[in-house]
Design an enzyme around this catalytic site. Structure first.
Site, PDB file in Angstrom:
ATOM      1  N   ASP A   1       1.244   0.307  -6.966  1.00  0.00           N
ATOM      2  CA  ASP A   1       1.016   1.659  -6.456  1.00  0.00           C
ATOM      3  C   ASP A   1      -0.406   2.069  -6.790  1.00  0.00           C
ATOM      4  O   ASP A   1      -0.957   1.642  -7.808  1.00  0.00           O
ATOM      5  CB  ASP A   1       2.004   2.648  -7.079  1.00  0.00           C
ATOM      6  CG  ASP A   1       3.408   2.516  -6.515  1.00  0.00           C
ATOM      7  OD1 ASP A   1       3.553   2.038  -5.375  1.00  0.00           O
ATOM      8  OD2 ASP A   1       4.358   2.907  -7.208  1.00  0.00           O
TER       9      ASP A   1
ATOM     10  N   ASP B   1       4.792   2.713   1.116  1.00  0.00           N
ATOM     11  CA  ASP B   1       5.622   3.906   0.956  1.00  0.00           C
ATOM     12  C   ASP B   1       5.285   4.938   2.027  1.00  0.00           C
ATOM     13  O   ASP B   1       6.173   5.602   2.573  1.00  0.00           O
ATOM     14  CB  ASP B   1       5.411   4.534  -0.425  1.00  0.00           C
ATOM     15  CG  ASP B   1       5.769   3.603  -1.571  1.00  0.00           C
ATOM     16  OD1 ASP B   1       6.604   2.703  -1.377  1.00  0.00           O
ATOM     17  OD2 ASP B   1       5.189   3.774  -2.665  1.00  0.00           O
TER      18      ASP B   1
END
EC number: 3.4.23.36
Length: 166
Positions: A123, A141
């Site tokens: 991330d 995402d």
């Protein structure tokens, strides 16, 4: 008798490849140029921040040992298979749904690759306001969320009449 693939929603699979290239490319750049925890400010309220997510969204089940890696991998594979079947059964002209499915598949495959290759999901997008930070996320995402929003949006749009579908 089988139908030509170009007449189905599978015609939109190119978008899966685009999402994968962008997602995996961005994660590669982070892994090559950032140490874990490094942060670089891009704009006010937006940073690049290298984080590892061993769980699902919002690090759900991140501290549950290693079983969740395979659990979430199985869910991603199952969702991809279901959406591919839905794309095959839909017409290529059903653009909004097929684009949504392709975005979700591309995002799911990007995170699946990370989960299987690294054991965690990379991330890097850190959105914040003042001292409040949203959960760090990645481009996969983002694609999944946009795809889900398009599916919801499609549910509110008027359905084409039988004449318009012909």
């Amino acid at each position: 008798m089988s139908k030509p693939l170009c007449s189905t929603g599978l015609r939109w699979l190119w978008l899966v490849v685009v999402v994968l290239i962008i997602d995996l490319g961005s994660k590669y750049l982070i892994l090559q140029n950032f140490a874990l925890g490094d942060t670089v400010g891009l704009f006010p309220s937006l940073n690049l921040h290298y984080a590892r997510n061993y769980g699902a969204a919002f690090s759900f089940l991140a501290d549950s040992g290693s079983w969740q890696r395979w659990f979430f991998a199985g869910i991603a594979i199952g969702i991809c298979v279901i959406l591919l079947v839905m794309m095959y059964r839909s017409k290529a002209t059903q653009k909004l749904n097929n684009i949504a499915y392709a975005l979700i598949i591309g995002g799911a495959l990007g995170n699946l690759f990370d989960r299987l290759w690294h054991g965690f999901v990379v991330d890097m997008i850190d959105f914040y306001v003042g001292d409040w930070h949203f959960a760090t996320f990645n481009l996969a995402d983002t694609a999944i969320c946009i795809g889900a929003a398009l599916i919801v949006l499609e549910g509110f749009l008027p359905k084409p009449t039988a004449k318009e579908q012909a």
